[in-house]
Design a protein around this motif. Structure first.
Motif, PDB file in Angstrom:
ATOM      1  N   ALA A 160       2.161  -9.632 -55.069  1.00 51.37           N
ATOM      2  CA  ALA A 160       2.363  -9.687 -53.819  1.00 51.37           C
ATOM      3  C   ALA A 160       1.339  -9.403 -52.916  1.00 51.37           C
ATOM      4  O   ALA A 160       1.318  -9.787 -51.233  1.00 51.37           O
ATOM      5  N   ALA A 161       0.918  -8.376 -52.979  1.00 50.14           N
ATOM      6  CA  ALA A 161       0.271  -7.365 -52.184  1.00 50.14           C
ATOM      7  C   ALA A 161      -1.578  -7.808 -52.641  1.00 50.14           C
ATOM      8  O   ALA A 161      -2.367  -7.639 -52.233  1.00 50.14           O
ATOM      9  N   GLU A 162      -1.466  -8.780 -53.342  1.00 45.05           N
ATOM     10  CA  GLU A 162      -3.228  -8.839 -53.237  1.00 45.05           C
ATOM     11  C   GLU A 162      -3.727  -9.474 -52.047  1.00 45.05           C
ATOM     12  O   GLU A 162      -3.072 -10.301 -51.652  1.00 45.05           O
ATOM     13  N   GLY A 163      -4.879  -9.063 -51.948  1.00 43.67           N
ATOM     14  CA  GLY A 163      -6.162 -10.022 -50.573  1.00 43.67           C
ATOM     15  C   GLY A 163      -5.032  -8.666 -49.745  1.00 43.67           C
ATOM     16  O   GLY A 163      -6.204  -9.331 -48.696  1.00 43.67           O
ATOM     17  N   MET A 164      -4.557  -7.768 -49.584  1.00 46.75           N
ATOM     18  CA  MET A 164      -4.825  -7.340 -48.510  1.00 46.75           C
ATOM     19  C   MET A 164      -5.272  -5.480 -48.227  1.00 46.75           C
ATOM     20  O   MET A 164      -5.522  -5.495 -48.858  1.00 46.75           O
ATOM     21  N   ALA A 165      -5.147  -6.143 -46.755  1.00 46.60           N
ATOM     22  CA  ALA A 165      -6.321  -4.494 -46.958  1.00 46.60           C
ATOM     23  C   ALA A 165      -5.617  -3.592 -47.013  1.00 46.60           C
ATOM     24  O   ALA A 165      -5.660  -2.308 -47.663  1.00 46.60           O
ATOM     25  N   HIS A 166      -3.819  -3.984 -46.886  1.00 49.03           N
ATOM     26  CA  HIS A 166      -3.804  -2.333 -47.230  1.00 49.03           C
ATOM     27  C   HIS A 166      -2.012  -2.745 -47.627  1.00 49.03           C
ATOM     28  O   HIS A 166      -0.981  -3.779 -46.344  1.00 49.03           O
ATOM     29  N   PRO A 167      -1.590  -2.884 -49.037  1.00 51.01           N
ATOM     30  CA  PRO A 167      -0.787  -3.238 -49.378  1.00 51.01           C
ATOM     31  C   PRO A 167       0.155  -3.196 -49.085  1.00 51.01           C
ATOM     32  O   PRO A 167       1.431  -1.605 -49.071  1.00 51.01           O
ATOM     33  N   LEU A 168       1.456  -3.477 -48.509  1.00 52.04           N
ATOM     34  CA  LEU A 168       1.872  -2.760 -48.007  1.00 52.04           C
ATOM     35  C   LEU A 168       3.599  -4.280 -48.130  1.00 52.04           C
ATOM     36  O   LEU A 168       3.599  -5.875 -46.993  1.00 52.04           O
ATOM     37  N   VAL A 169       4.013  -3.923 -48.969  1.00 54.21           N
ATOM     38  CA  VAL A 169       5.551  -4.949 -49.706  1.00 54.21           C
ATOM     39  C   VAL A 169       6.759  -4.856 -49.340  1.00 54.21           C
ATOM     40  O   VAL A 169       6.681  -3.754 -50.068  1.00 54.21           O
ATOM     41  N   LEU A 170       7.579  -4.877 -49.353  1.00 54.81           N
ATOM     42  CA  LEU A 170       9.235  -4.718 -49.550  1.00 54.81           C
ATOM     43  C   LEU A 170       9.855  -5.906 -50.819  1.00 54.81           C
ATOM     44  O   LEU A 170       8.989  -7.430 -50.740  1.00 54.81           O
ATOM     45  N   SER A 171      10.603  -5.374 -50.975  1.00 49.24           N
ATOM     46  CA  SER A 171      11.392  -6.489 -52.088  1.00 49.24           C
ATOM     47  C   SER A 171      12.295  -7.857 -51.423  1.00 49.24           C
ATOM     48  O   SER A 171      12.770  -7.233 -50.896  1.00 49.24           O
ATOM     49  N   ALA A 172      12.428  -8.849 -51.866  1.00 50.26           N
ATOM     50  CA  ALA A 172      13.709  -9.574 -51.585  1.00 50.26           C
ATOM     51  C   ALA A 172      14.542 -10.682 -52.630  1.00 50.26           C
ATOM     52  O   ALA A 172      13.813 -10.297 -53.253  1.00 50.26           O
ATOM     53  N   THR A 173      15.455 -10.833 -51.913  1.00 45.46           N
ATOM     54  CA  THR A 173      16.328 -11.738 -52.303  1.00 45.46           C
ATOM     55  C   THR A 173      16.609 -12.640 -51.981  1.00 45.46           C
ATOM     56  O   THR A 173      16.795 -13.071 -50.787  1.00 45.46           O
ATOM     57  N   ASP A 197       6.581  -5.569 -40.459  1.00 41.12           N
ATOM     58  CA  ASP A 197       6.198  -6.661 -39.775  1.00 41.12           C
ATOM     59  C   ASP A 197       5.245  -5.778 -38.909  1.00 41.12           C
ATOM     60  O   ASP A 197       3.932  -7.261 -38.387  1.00 41.12           O
ATOM     61  N   ALA A 198       4.961  -5.136 -37.961  1.00 40.64           N
ATOM     62  CA  ALA A 198       3.472  -4.775 -37.093  1.00 40.64           C
ATOM     63  C   ALA A 198       2.410  -4.665 -38.430  1.00 40.64           C
ATOM     64  O   ALA A 198       1.659  -5.022 -37.206  1.00 40.64           O
ATOM     65  N   HIS A 199       2.582  -4.491 -39.945  1.00 41.64           N
ATOM     66  CA  HIS A 199       1.434  -4.849 -40.019  1.00 41.64           C
ATOM     67  C   HIS A 199       1.463  -5.780 -40.946  1.00 41.64           C
ATOM     68  O   HIS A 199       0.646  -5.627 -41.729  1.00 41.64           O
ATOM     69  N   ASP A 200       1.659  -6.432 -40.721  1.00 44.93           N
ATOM     70  CA  ASP A 200       1.756  -7.683 -41.638  1.00 44.93           C
ATOM     71  C   ASP A 200       2.063  -8.273 -43.034  1.00 44.93           C
ATOM     72  O   ASP A 200       1.701  -8.526 -44.221  1.00 44.93           O
ATOM     73  N   GLY A 201       3.350  -6.970 -42.922  1.00 43.12           N
ATOM     74  CA  GLY A 201       3.932  -6.778 -43.888  1.00 43.12           C
ATOM     75  C   GLY A 201       4.641  -7.759 -44.788  1.00 43.12           C
ATOM     76  O   GLY A 201       4.656  -8.929 -44.079  1.00 43.12           O
ATOM     77  N   ARG A 202       4.556  -8.080 -46.205  1.00 42.07           N
ATOM     78  CA  ARG A 202       4.752  -9.429 -47.292  1.00 42.07           C
ATOM     79  C   ARG A 202       6.144  -9.054 -48.036  1.00 42.07           C
ATOM     80  O   ARG A 202       6.675  -8.186 -47.692  1.00 42.07           O
ATOM     81  N   VAL A 203       6.628 -10.508 -48.186  1.00 44.30           N
ATOM     82  CA  VAL A 203       7.568  -9.653 -49.296  1.00 44.30           C
ATOM     83  C   VAL A 203       7.374 -10.151 -50.517  1.00 44.30           C
ATOM     84  O   VAL A 203       6.177 -11.151 -51.283  1.00 44.30           O
ATOM     85  N   ALA A 204       7.647 -10.193 -52.113  1.00 43.64           N
ATOM     86  CA  ALA A 204       8.094  -9.994 -53.074  1.00 43.64           C
ATOM     87  C   ALA A 204       9.263 -11.012 -53.090  1.00 43.64           C
ATOM     88  O   ALA A 204      10.218 -10.334 -53.320  1.00 43.64           O
ATOM     89  N   GLN A 205       9.716 -12.260 -53.356  1.00 39.20           N
ATOM     90  CA  GLN A 205      10.909 -12.188 -53.903  1.00 39.20           C
ATOM     91  C   GLN A 205      11.449 -12.116 -55.737  1.00 39.20           C
ATOM     92  O   GLN A 205      11.059 -12.704 -56.263  1.00 39.20           O
ATOM     93  N   PHE A 206      12.386 -11.751 -55.604  1.00 38.35           N
ATOM     94  CA  PHE A 206      13.438 -11.577 -56.754  1.00 38.35           C
ATOM     95  C   PHE A 206      14.692 -12.498 -57.243  1.00 38.35           C
ATOM     96  O   PHE A 206      15.122 -12.989 -56.311  1.00 38.35           O
TER      97      PHE A 206
END
Length: 206
Positions: free
Chosen positions: A116-129, A169-178
């Motif tokens: 989920a972090a691929e392509g991000m300058a700073h990998p920042l991803v939270l898990s989600a369901t 969110d302030a750093h454009d964080g993403r989510v990885a959905q499980f």
């Protein structure tokens, strides 16, 4: 992306469990913390535990114990910061966090977060369901965090920020959905009733 370091977050006060360390509660003949270690250790380059108080109570686990550097029980972000500071000393680029009271989290947590972090300058991803009523539910103690943003996080905590998603969110964080099967994989043991439920789930999995 290089293999991250792992940090298990155990810095909470466990009020709903009557205090103490939830990770040291026994589940199916071993501690919950041991189960968390067994799931996370194969996915990371090294492992540390974020916990406050006397580190000797975790001596049997033979890993660094990192206290919060921000006083006053500042929540999960303080544990993330402790992990990022430790990772910086090791020359690592990222850490992946997992909660010490969550015994069933995915065994592919790290690769899914990295994808989920691929392509991000700073990998920042939270898990989600997924949740039928609330939509996507984020699990802020399970994520991948960039060492490069540790000073920004320190400044945010010193400024009073406590809510994880406000910072991500302030750093454009993403989510990885499980996916959710029989249970939410991020089910955590907060109460004595939760521990009973976890025991029942473990027996069904056996």
């Amino acid at each position: 992306m290089k293999q991250p370091l792992g940090v298990i977050l155990a810095g909470g006060q466990a009020r709903r469990m009557g205090g103490g360390d939830k990770g040291l509660l026994r589940l199916g003949g071993q501690t919950i913390l041991s189960r968390v270690i067994d799931r996370l250790e194969p996915q990371v380059a090294g492992l540390a535990l974020n916990a406050n108080g006397d580190p000797a109570r975790f001596s049997e686990y033979a890993m660094p114990v990192l206290p919060d550097s921000v006083t006053g029980f500042a929540g999960p972000l303080a544990g993330v910061l402790a992990g990022l500071d430790w990772a910086a000393e090791q020359g690592a680029e990222t850490v992946v966090t997992a909660a010490a009271d969550t015994p069933f989290f995915p065994c592919d947590l790290v690769p899914c977060l990295q994808l989920a972090a691929e392509g991000m300058a700073h990998p920042l991803v939270l898990s989600a369901t997924p949740d039928p009523e609330r939509g996507t539910v984020r699990h802020p103690t399970f994520g991948i965090w960039p060492v490069a943003l540790r000073d920004d996080l320190r400044a945010a905590l010193e400024g009073g920020l406590r809510k994880v998603v406000l910072w991500t969110d302030a750093h454009d964080g993403r989510v990885a959905q499980f996916p959710v099967g029989e249970i939410d994989p991020f089910f955590n043991v907060n109460t004595p009733e939760d521990l009973e439920r976890a025991e029942a789930l473990l027996k069904r999995k056996a």
